[in-house]
Design a protein around this motif. Structure first.
Motif, short mmCIF file in Angstrom:
data_model
loop_
_atom_site.label_atom_id
_atom_site.label_comp_id
_atom_site.label_asym_id
_atom_site.label_seq_id
_atom_site.Cartn_x
_atom_site.Cartn_y
_atom_site.Cartn_z
N ARG A 125 0.82 -1.22 0.00
CA ARG A 125 0.00 0.00 0.00
C ARG A 125 0.85 1.26 0.00
NH1 ARG A 125 -2.36 3.51 3.78
NH2 ARG A 125 -1.40 2.43 5.55
N HIS A 126 1.95 1.25 0.73
CA HIS A 126 2.79 2.43 0.82
C HIS A 126 3.71 2.60 -0.38
CE1 HIS A 126 2.13 2.90 5.37
NE2 HIS A 126 1.59 3.91 4.76
N TYR A 127 4.22 1.50 -0.92
CA TYR A 127 5.12 1.61 -2.05
C TYR A 127 4.39 1.79 -3.37
CZ TYR A 127 9.39 0.64 0.55
OH TYR A 127 10.45 0.72 1.41
N TYR A 128 3.15 1.29 -3.43
CA TYR A 128 2.36 1.41 -4.66
C TYR A 128 0.98 1.99 -4.33
CZ TYR A 128 5.99 -1.96 -5.88
OH TYR A 128 7.20 -2.59 -6.05
N PRO A 129 0.94 3.25 -3.89
CA PRO A 129 -0.32 3.83 -3.40
C PRO A 129 -1.41 3.96 -4.47
CG PRO A 129 1.36 5.53 -3.67
CD PRO A 129 2.06 4.22 -3.86
N ASN A 130 -1.02 4.00 -5.73
CA ASN A 130 -2.00 4.16 -6.80
C ASN A 130 -2.35 2.86 -7.51
OD1 ASN A 130 -1.98 7.02 -6.41
ND2 ASN A 130 -0.08 7.14 -7.59
N SER A 131 -1.81 1.76 -7.02
CA SER A 131 -2.04 0.48 -7.68
C SER A 131 -3.47 -0.03 -7.46
CB SER A 131 -1.04 -0.57 -7.17
OG SER A 131 -1.33 -1.84 -7.71
#
Length: 273
Positions: A183-189
């Motif tokens: 969630r933090h490394y890929y917030p827009n995924s």
């Protein structure tokens, strides 16, 4: 040199590829405290383990499933070596899935120490604390009440270490940690819900198999899952970067040229969660 305002505005509206700042950092104070708790828990668990006395064959006659509360009693009818093995396999799959999520971030951010140390804390804290609690509480495992279960495990020290579930605690700690990491490394995924479902599904399967194997009561599993989930969320939380150290790390200024005009592209990254 000709400055084109229109072109500059168009350029500002286009996304500029940039590596997202690492949302986590290590702290001497935080990590020394956590590793200190792990060390104390490990020592306490080891010392208490030496004091656990297994049941004798004569002790087993005094155990009757009617003594178990109604909520947990169904576990005393369970015994399955296959479920026991499956619980270990799904726990291993949980670890592998977490690694698959973490490795790309290690490579991209070159944070070779941050995530591995956090994961060690995530796994060690609930594991060692639950082991300490088990050796203090000495709750009888469900299979001890089950006349269909074999004798050998009933006479082992492990037969007195039911509360609370280490498999549930570890699996949910790993699952929540992995999902928070993603969630933090890929917030827009768009894959964030998928990651949560897969990771929690593996943890839930591990926990269910411990119940089916006859090794844990439902209350053991619920407490383990809650404690593990808390550890999996809290340890990344205390490692979050609250803000960037300086505006220079957030401000990118780049020249541009399209052949007919030249300008400056300024991009301020607002880093928040």
């Amino acid at each position: 040199m000709q400055l084109s305002v229109t072109q500059a505005q168009d350029t500002l509206s286009e996304p500029v590829p940039r590596l997202r700042p690492n949302p986590y950092q290590l702290s001497w104070k935080t990590d020394a405290t956590l590793l200190g708790i792990v060390a104390v828990s490990g020592a306490a668990s080891f010392l208490l383990e030496q004091q656990v006395q297994p049941f004798s064959q004569g002790d087993l006659s005094r155990f009757d499933r009617s003594q178990v509360n109604a909520f947990d009693r169904s576990a005393t009818y369970k015994w399955s070596p296959n479920a026991y093995r499956l619980s270990d396999q799904t726990l291993t799959a949980n670890f592998v899935a977490t690694g698959l999520i973490a490795v790309p971030t290690l490579i991209r951010h070159k944070s070779w120490a941050t995530i591995p140390l956090m994961y060690v804390e995530v796994l060690a804290l609930p594991t060692l604390i639950q082991q300490t609690v088990k050796n203090i509480v000495l709750r009888t495992r469900p299979y001890v009440y089950n006349p269909d279960a074999p004798l050998d495990p009933k006479l082992a020290p492990n037969g007195r270490q039911s509360f609370f579930s280490g498999h549930a605690g570890t699996s949910f700690a790993s699952a929540v940690f992995a999902a928070e990491l993603f969630r933090h490394y890929y917030p827009n995924s768009k894959l964030k819900p998928v990651v949560w479902i897969v990771m929690l599904g593996l943890a839930s399967t591990t926990s269910l198999m411990r119940y089916e194997a006859g090794y844990h009561f439902p209350s053991d599993i619920l407490v383990g899952a809650a404690f593990g989930s808390l550890a999996g969320w809290w340890i990344p939380k205390v490692h979050e970067v609250s803000k960037q150290n300086s505006i220079s790390r957030r401000l990118t200024i780049q020249p541009w040229n399209n052949g007919s005009a030249t300008g400056i592209n300024a991009r301020l990254l607002v880093f928040s969660r």
